[in-house]
Design a protein around this motif. Sequence first.
Motif, short mmCIF file in Angstrom:
data_model
loop_
_atom_site.label_atom_id
_atom_site.label_comp_id
_atom_site.label_asym_id
_atom_site.label_seq_id
_atom_site.Cartn_x
_atom_site.Cartn_y
_atom_site.Cartn_z
N GLU A 82 0.83 -1.20 0.00
CA GLU A 82 0.00 0.00 0.00
C GLU A 82 0.87 1.25 0.00
O GLU A 82 2.03 1.22 0.39
CB GLU A 82 -0.84 0.07 1.28
CG GLU A 82 -1.50 -1.21 1.68
CD GLU A 82 -2.78 -1.45 0.94
OE1 GLU A 82 -3.54 -0.49 0.77
OE2 GLU A 82 -3.00 -2.60 0.50
N ASN A 123 -7.40 1.73 -7.68
CA ASN A 123 -8.26 1.33 -6.59
C ASN A 123 -7.92 2.10 -5.32
O ASN A 123 -6.81 1.96 -4.80
CB ASN A 123 -7.97 -0.14 -6.33
CG ASN A 123 -9.23 -0.94 -6.31
OD1 ASN A 123 -10.31 -0.39 -6.12
ND2 ASN A 123 -9.08 -2.24 -6.49
N ASP A 148 -8.43 2.58 -1.33
CA ASP A 148 -8.92 1.69 -0.28
C ASP A 148 -9.37 2.47 0.96
O ASP A 148 -10.51 2.89 1.07
CB ASP A 148 -7.84 0.66 0.04
CG ASP A 148 -8.30 -0.33 1.08
OD1 ASP A 148 -9.51 -0.57 1.16
OD2 ASP A 148 -7.46 -0.84 1.83
#
Length: 415
Positions: A270, A298, A300
Amino acid sequence: MARIVLKFGGTSVGDIERIKNAARKIKAEVARGNEVAVVVSAMSGATNQLVKWVSEVSDLPDPREYDVVVATGEQVTVGLLALVLQQEGVKARSWVSWQIPIRTDGAHAKARIIDIDTTEMARTMTAGEVPIVPGFQGLSPEGRITTLGRGGSDTSAVALAAALKAERCDIYTDVDGVYTTDPRIVEKAQKIDRVTYEEMLEMASQGSKVLQTRSVELAMNHHVRVQVLSSFDAALGSDLPGTLVVDEDEIMAQGLEKSVVSGIAFSKDEAKVTVTHVPDRPGVAAAIFGPLAAANINVDMIVQNVSLDGSSTDITFTVPRADLVRAVQELEQAKADLKFAEVQSDINVAKVSVIGVGMRSHAGVALKMFETLAAKGINIQVISTSEIKISVLVAAEYTELAVRALHTAYDLDAA
Ligand code: ADP
Ligand code: ASP
Ligand code: MG
């Protein structure tokens, strides 16, 4: 007689001896009278090597050619396994994605399976032949080779099991099941006998790479019973030695007691992004996340603070580390319109998640997580939750410490 799909991961076909070992498992399942289809990965390390070669010739490769190269690892193993099986006296043949075909969308390097035409394959199976199918690869609407994203052979196997209406999909790997956390990190991790699709989905998407996330999603939607088991143990899949991923009802019906937290996942893939001094007015969040979605990035975890002076606020979120450069580029381009101050990013972060369906009916689960991390002096940067999961973002250097402490705190340590 049952129809089953067997998948062998990279280490399970990592050299010729291991391919022979896989062939013995297949032969034994056939000898039990089962109708078997097989999906294989590339030999362990092969796909990494292919990706490396591509990066040596191009910084920004044409994704179609990237897929042509990286999909080849699986073509080697399907052929080798078919040859070994033939020598063992088992009728077998290899297929490649376009011959079946396994149709996907056109999103190269992260394609989704749309349809697998199993007509011909099912016919050969009924006639006693074992089809050996490459994981990871597909065929785009334009007739080009696609790949499903790293770890995608799990998804190929589950999709094939769904298409063939198989009774079970056995995922042979280098661990004997799904554990309460990655056994390579926590020695006291325990094997789970049965886990629900929902929990497995959260575990996979939060970083437990034992199954690719998309494979669990497919299994859940099509009710494919999945078993994770070791290819190095003597036990055969049909004796159910591994971890079964099944509906919650099936676990309840067996009266198995579920602990509040079933597993702990972590991800170092991440990156944290903070957009500072964003004007506090309607439509700003949409304006920030719109371009990221358009770029297929994406997002999160997200936190947005209440602005103290009513005029501006900071928005922090996480994106896959591999997409960080593109995400920052997209935001910089939107800066003139949005009038925020700056984009800050940090790759020195890890996401740690506790997961369990039992959370729905128990209070205090989050508090225990926060207290446990506080006791170890670990600062929480971002929090996000779902009905059955709590995730926190912490400095990457504390990942192992956090996972081990939480594993103990939620009573998951093996005796
Ligand atoms: P394959 O090549 O067979 O697909 P992977 O390396 O993709 O195998 O997945 C197996 C690995 O997943 C294990 O070696 C283990 O380190 C890792 N892993 C991560 N989380 C878990 C977990 N909760 N339970 C079991 N294995 C896990
Ligand atoms: N060979 C591919 C990879 O290494 C797919 C897989 O093994 O699942 O990502
Ligand atoms: Mg894998």
